[in-house]
Design an enzyme around this catalytic site. Structure first.
Site, PDB file in Angstrom:
ATOM      1  N   CYS A   1      -5.610  -9.733   2.694  1.00 64.61           N
ATOM      2  CA  CYS A   1      -6.659  -8.814   3.176  1.00 64.61           C
ATOM      3  C   CYS A   1      -7.942  -9.510   3.605  1.00 64.61           C
ATOM      4  O   CYS A   1      -8.332  -9.405   4.773  1.00 64.61           O
ATOM      5  CB  CYS A   1      -6.973  -7.798   2.091  1.00 64.61           C
TER       6      CYS A   1
ATOM      7  N   ALA B   1     -16.887 -18.466  -9.211  1.00 58.80           N
ATOM      8  CA  ALA B   1     -16.768 -19.579  -8.260  1.00 58.80           C
ATOM      9  C   ALA B   1     -15.385 -20.201  -8.399  1.00 58.80           C
ATOM     10  O   ALA B   1     -14.762 -20.129  -9.451  1.00 58.80           O
ATOM     11  CB  ALA B   1     -17.849 -20.616  -8.555  1.00 58.80           C
ATOM     12  N   GLY B   2     -14.918 -20.812  -7.334  1.00 53.25           N
ATOM     13  CA  GLY B   2     -13.592 -21.435  -7.396  1.00 53.25           C
ATOM     14  C   GLY B   2     -13.197 -21.972  -6.041  1.00 53.25           C
ATOM     15  O   GLY B   2     -14.051 -22.240  -5.196  1.00 53.25           O
TER      16      GLY B   2
ATOM     17  N   ARG C   1       0.613 -14.866   0.614  1.00 53.78           N
ATOM     18  CA  ARG C   1      -0.014 -14.776   1.934  1.00 53.78           C
ATOM     19  C   ARG C   1      -1.416 -15.374   1.891  1.00 53.78           C
ATOM     20  O   ARG C   1      -2.228 -15.030   1.045  1.00 53.78           O
ATOM     21  CB  ARG C   1      -0.060 -13.310   2.407  1.00 53.78           C
TER      22      ARG C   1
ATOM     23  N   GLU D   1      -4.328  -6.089  -5.201  1.00 52.97           N
ATOM     24  CA  GLU D   1      -3.031  -6.457  -5.775  1.00 52.97           C
ATOM     25  C   GLU D   1      -3.239  -6.851  -7.235  1.00 52.97           C
ATOM     26  O   GLU D   1      -4.233  -7.487  -7.579  1.00 52.97           O
ATOM     27  CB  GLU D   1      -2.407  -7.607  -4.981  1.00 52.97           C
TER      28      GLU D   1
ATOM     29  N   GLY E   1      -8.288 -15.750  -0.800  1.00 51.67           N
ATOM     30  CA  GLY E   1      -7.118 -15.772   0.084  1.00 51.67           C
ATOM     31  C   GLY E   1      -6.489 -14.398   0.051  1.00 51.67           C
ATOM     32  O   GLY E   1      -7.177 -13.409  -0.182  1.00 51.67           O
TER      33      GLY E   1
ATOM     34  N   VAL F   1       0.840  -1.206   0.000  1.00 49.33           N
ATOM     35  CA  VAL F   1       0.000   0.000   0.000  1.00 49.33           C
ATOM     36  C   VAL F   1       0.874   1.255   0.000  1.00 49.33           C
ATOM     37  O   VAL F   1       0.633   2.194  -0.775  1.00 49.33           O
ATOM     38  CB  VAL F   1      -0.936  -0.009   1.233  1.00 49.33           C
TER      39      VAL F   1
ATOM     40  N   LYS G   1      -3.703 -14.980  -6.278  1.00 48.54           N
ATOM     41  CA  LYS G   1      -4.439 -14.531  -7.460  1.00 48.54           C
ATOM     42  C   LYS G   1      -3.420 -14.182  -8.534  1.00 48.54           C
ATOM     43  O   LYS G   1      -2.228 -14.009  -8.221  1.00 48.54           O
ATOM     44  CB  LYS G   1      -5.351 -13.349  -7.132  1.00 48.54           C
TER      45      LYS G   1
ATOM     46  N   THR H   1      -5.086  -0.516   7.146  1.00 48.73           N
ATOM     47  CA  THR H   1      -6.406  -1.030   7.538  1.00 48.73           C
ATOM     48  C   THR H   1      -6.361  -1.345   9.024  1.00 48.73           C
ATOM     49  O   THR H   1      -5.617  -2.229   9.453  1.00 48.73           O
ATOM     50  CB  THR H   1      -6.745  -2.298   6.731  1.00 48.73           C
TER      51      THR H   1
HETATM   52  C1  UGA Z   1      -8.864  -6.774  -1.717  1.00 52.18           C
HETATM   53  C2  UGA Z   1      -9.904  -5.738  -2.182  1.00 52.18           C
HETATM   54  O1  UGA Z   1     -10.420  -6.114  -3.458  1.00 52.18           O
HETATM   55  C3  UGA Z   1      -9.281  -4.357  -2.260  1.00 52.18           C
HETATM   56  O2  UGA Z   1     -10.272  -3.403  -2.615  1.00 52.18           O
HETATM   57  C4  UGA Z   1      -8.683  -4.017  -0.904  1.00 52.18           C
HETATM   58  O3  UGA Z   1      -8.098  -2.731  -0.894  1.00 52.18           O
HETATM   59  C5  UGA Z   1      -7.633  -5.048  -0.541  1.00 52.18           C
HETATM   60  O4  UGA Z   1      -8.267  -6.344  -0.498  1.00 52.18           O
HETATM   61  C6  UGA Z   1      -7.048  -4.659   0.785  1.00 52.18           C
HETATM   62  O5  UGA Z   1      -7.767  -4.731   1.791  1.00 52.18           O
HETATM   63  O6  UGA Z   1      -5.928  -4.156   0.830  1.00 52.18           O
HETATM   64  P1  UGA Z   1      -6.998  -8.239  -2.967  1.00 52.18           P
HETATM   65  O7  UGA Z   1      -7.036  -9.107  -1.755  1.00 52.18           O
HETATM   66  O8  UGA Z   1      -5.680  -7.786  -3.444  1.00 52.18           O
HETATM   67  O9  UGA Z   1      -7.865  -6.903  -2.711  1.00 52.18           O
HETATM   68  O10 UGA Z   1      -7.648  -9.037  -4.158  1.00 52.18           O
HETATM   69  P2  UGA Z   1      -9.121  -9.320  -4.744  1.00 52.18           P
HETATM   70  O11 UGA Z   1      -9.060  -9.096  -6.193  1.00 52.18           O
HETATM   71  O12 UGA Z   1     -10.154  -8.579  -4.001  1.00 52.18           O
HETATM   72  O13 UGA Z   1      -9.274 -10.887  -4.497  1.00 52.18           O
HETATM   73  C7  UGA Z   1      -9.405 -11.442  -3.207  1.00 52.18           C
HETATM   74  C8  UGA Z   1      -9.608 -12.927  -3.286  1.00 52.18           C
HETATM   75  O14 UGA Z   1     -10.901 -13.254  -3.802  1.00 52.18           O
HETATM   76  C9  UGA Z   1      -8.608 -13.643  -4.196  1.00 52.18           C
HETATM   77  O15 UGA Z   1      -8.181 -14.801  -3.528  1.00 52.18           O
HETATM   78  C10 UGA Z   1      -9.413 -14.002  -5.415  1.00 52.18           C
HETATM   79  O16 UGA Z   1      -8.934 -15.158  -6.056  1.00 52.18           O
HETATM   80  C11 UGA Z   1     -10.788 -14.233  -4.819  1.00 52.18           C
HETATM   81  N1  UGA Z   1     -11.908 -14.043  -5.783  1.00 52.18           N
HETATM   82  C12 UGA Z   1     -12.184 -12.814  -6.271  1.00 52.18           C
HETATM   83  C13 UGA Z   1     -12.687 -15.140  -6.149  1.00 52.18           C
HETATM   84  O17 UGA Z   1     -12.463 -16.274  -5.720  1.00 52.18           O
HETATM   85  N2  UGA Z   1     -13.744 -14.942  -7.012  1.00 52.18           N
HETATM   86  C14 UGA Z   1     -14.045 -13.722  -7.510  1.00 52.18           C
HETATM   87  O18 UGA Z   1     -15.017 -13.609  -8.284  1.00 52.18           O
HETATM   88  C15 UGA Z   1     -13.241 -12.636  -7.137  1.00 52.18           C
END
Ligand code: UGA
Length: 457
Positions: free
Chosen positions: A288, A280-281, A355, A161, A285, A20, A348, A129
Site C-alpha cells: 500500500c 524508526a527502522g 510485496r 495487514e 514497504g 481487502v 511487517k 484504492t
Molecule cells: C496500511 C495502512 O496502515 C492501512 O490503514 C491501509 O488500509 C493499508 O495500508 C492499505 O492501504 O490497504 P499496511 O501497509 O498493511 O496498512 O501496514 P502498516 O501497519 O500501515 O505498515 C506499513 C509499513 O510501515 C510497514 O512496512 C511497517 O513496517 C512500516 N512502519 C510502520 C514503520 O516502519 N514504523 C512504524 O512506526 C510503523
C-alpha cells in the site's frame, strides 16, 4: 436468520477475494449478513470454498470457518452469482503501472460484471484504492453498459495487514463518498452493528478490546466521492511521511549521539503528535504505502503540482533501506564472500506478504555485492522465483546463524524476542547483529556476545 442487532441480514456480493475483499466478506458474514464472494481466479475460489485462507491474516480462518458452518458465505468464479445482492462491493487490485499511473483494468472489468449482472436497486460500493474520480468513472461505465444508472459509493478501506479483522470490525472511522446520502442507506444498514458496537460476543482476539477503547459509536463521515477517495490516499501518505520523518531524525540522532527511541517516546506523549508510526527502522514497504504515495504524487503532477513532502518521504525511505548495506560495510569492511542472515522477510510481522518488502531489496543489493544471503521468516517458507538466486530460505534462526558474518533483523516478529542469543552468537563466524527495527533488548544482545547495531542510537 437475523443479524446481531436484530436487523435483517443483507444479501451482499463481494467482487475480489484478495486481502481487502476476503476480510470485508468474512467480517460482513460475521455480523450476520449473507455474502457471496466472486473472483476470476478459479483455483482461489476452490480453495476458499474448501475453507482454506490463501494468506496469513490473524483471526480470518476462525471467522471463515464459522461463516461457512452457518452457511453465511459462498464462493463463486462466475458473475451469475451477482443478481439479488443489495450491495456489490468492488475489492480488486489497483497496481501501479511502471510509469506510475494506476492500472484500473481490474476495476473496469469488475464494473463491467456488476453493470451486466447486478440487480436493479443494487448499490455499488468501491473499496479498491483508486484515484480520485474513480467512483464517477465507475458510474459512467455502468450507465453506458446498462443504459441506466446504479448508485456508486466510494468507501475506502483502512485495513492494515496483520490487524485487518480488528480494523474492519472496530474501525477508527467509516468514510462514505456519495453525492446523495440516501444512496448510502443500505451500506449504513450493513455497517450498523459495527457503528453501534453491537458486535457478536465471540470474535477473534483484539476486536472487542479495540472497540471498547474507542468512542461509543464509530464516527461515520459522509462526503462527496472525490473527497472520500482523497482521504484514503492522504491517510496512507500521512502515515508514510510520519515514519520517514522519524527515520530522518534517526539519522541525525545517530550522528549526534542521541537515542531515537527516547526521542520518539517523548514526541509521542505530545497528544498533538501521538505515539503511533514513530518506530524508526529500515523503512516502510508492503502493498500500500509505496504504491499509494507514488499514485498520489502522480495525481498531483497531472495537475501541475509538485508533491514535495511525498517525494521527500520516498527518498528518505529508499535511503533507509540502504542503512543495512552501509552498516555492514562499516563493520565488516569487505562484503565480498560474506554470509548474511535476514531475520524476517515479510514487510511487517503477522503477515506472509512480501510485496515491496525491504528484505527483498536488501537481499538483491547484497547479492549484487557478492554476499551470500539467507533468510528465515516464521510465515514464509519459500520466496518467489524472482528472488531465487539472491536469497535462500532456511528453516530456523539457528540455521541462519550457522557460519554467518552478520544477522539483520528485518521484521519484528514477536518470537524474535525469545531467541537463544548466546547459541546464535556461538554459531556465527562474526557475532554481529543489525537490528533494523530497534526491536531487541540491546543489553541482552551484548551480554550474549554480539556486537549490536541499531537505528538512530
Ligand atoms: C496500511 C495502512 O496502515 C492501512 O490503514 C491501509 O488500509 C493499508 O495500508 C492499505 O492501504 O490497504 P499496511 O501497509 O498493511 O496498512 O501496514 P502498516 O501497519 O500501515 O505498515 C506499513 C509499513 O510501515 C510497514 O512496512 C511497517 O513496517 C512500516 N512502519 C510502520 C514503520 O516502519 N514504523 C512504524 O512506526 C510503523
Amino acid at each position: 436468520m437475523s443479524g446481531p442487532t436484530g436487523g435483517e441480514p443483507l444479501d451482499i456480493a463481494v467482487l475480489g477475494a484478495g486481502h481487502v475483499g476476503l476480510v470485508s466478506a468474512v467480517c460482513l458474514a460475521a455480523i450476520g449478513h449473507h455474502v457471496r464472494v466472486l473472483d476470476i481466479d478459479e483455483r482461489r475460489i476452490e480453495r476458499l470454498a474448501g475453507g482454506e485462507v490463501p494468506f496469513l491474516e490473524p483471526g480470518l480462518d476462525e471467522l471463515l470457518t464459522k461463516a461457512r458452518s452457518l452457511g453465511r458465505i459462498s464462493f463463486h468464479a462466475k458473475p451469475d452469482a451477482l443478481p439479488g445482492a443489495t450491495l456489490v462491493f468492488l475489492c480488486v487490485d489497483t497496481p501501479n503501472r511502471p510509469e506510475g499511473q494506476v492500472d484500473l483494468s481490474s476495476v473496469v472489468s469488475a464494473t463491467h460484471a456488476a453493470a451486466q449482472h447486478a440487480s436493479d436497486g443494487a448499490v455499488i460500493v468501491n473499496r479498491s484504492t483508486a484515484p480520485v474520480g474513480t467512483a464517477d468513472y465507475i458510474s459512467s461505465i455502468i450507465e453506458e453498459r446498462r443504459g441506466r444508472p446504479l448508485p456508486v459509493i466510494a468507501n475506502p478501506e483502512f485495513l492494515a495487514e496483520g490487524t485487518a479483522v480488528r480494523d474492519f470490525l472496530a474501525p477508527d472511522r467509516i468514510v462514505i463518498g456519495t453525492r446523495k446520502e440516501a444512496d448510502a442507506a443500505p451500506l449504513l444498514e450493513a455497517y450498523e452493528p459495527i457503528v453501534t458496537r453491537n458486535l457478536p460476543a465471540d470474535l477473534p482476539e483484539g476486536v472487542h478490546e479495540k472497540a471498547m477503547a474507542g468512542p461509543d459509536t464509530v464516527p461515520v463521515l459522509v462526503a462527496a466521492p472525490p473527497t472520500a477517495e482523497l482521504i484514503k490516499y492522504a491517510a496512507n501518505a500521512f502515515l508514510a511521511v510520519k515514519v520517514s520523518f522519524i527515520n530522518e531524525i534517526a539519522g541525525i540522532s545517530e550522528e549526534l549521539g542521541g537515542d531515537i527511541t527516547e526521542v520518539a517516546r517523548a514526541l509521542g506523549l505530545d497528544h498533538r503528535i501521538g505515539p503511533h508510526f514513530l518506530r524508526a527502522g529500515i523503512g516502510w514497504g508492503g502493498s500500500c504505502f509505496p504504491k499509494d504515495i507514488v499514485a498520489l504524487q502522480g495525481m498531483a503532477e497531472t495537475r501541475g503540482l509538485s508533491a514535495r513532502m511525498l517525494g521527500a518521504a520516498n527518498a528518505v525511505n529508499a535511503d533507509q533501506r540502504r542503512w543495512v548495506i552501509r552498516k555492514l560495510q562499516q563493520h565488516l569492511k569487505t562484503l565480498v564472500g560474506r554470509r548474511v542472515g535476514l531475520l524476517g522477510l515479510a514487510y511487517k510481522p503477522m503477515t506472509d506478504d512480501l510485496r515491496d518488502a525491504p528484505s527483498l531489496e536488501i537481499a538483491a543489493e547484497l547479492a549484487r555485492l557478492s554476499v551470500q544471503v539467507r533468510g528465515f521468516d516464521p510465515a514464509i517458507k519459500a520466496v518467489s522465483p524472482d528472488a531465487e538466486g539472491i536469497l535462500d530460505t532456511v528453516d530456523g534462526p539457528l540455521a541462519l546463524a550457522q557460519g554467518a558474518d552478520a544477522l539483520v533483523l528485518v521484521t519484528e516478529w514477536p518470537e524474535f524476542r525469545e531467541l537463544d542469543l548466546a547459541e546464535l552468537a556461538r554459531a556465527m563466524r562474526e557475532p554481529l547483529i543489525l537490528d533494523g527495527r530497534n526491536f531487541l533488548d540491546p543489553e541482552a544482545v551484548r551480554t550474549a556476545g554480539f556486537t549490536y547495531v541499531s537505528v538512530g542510537r
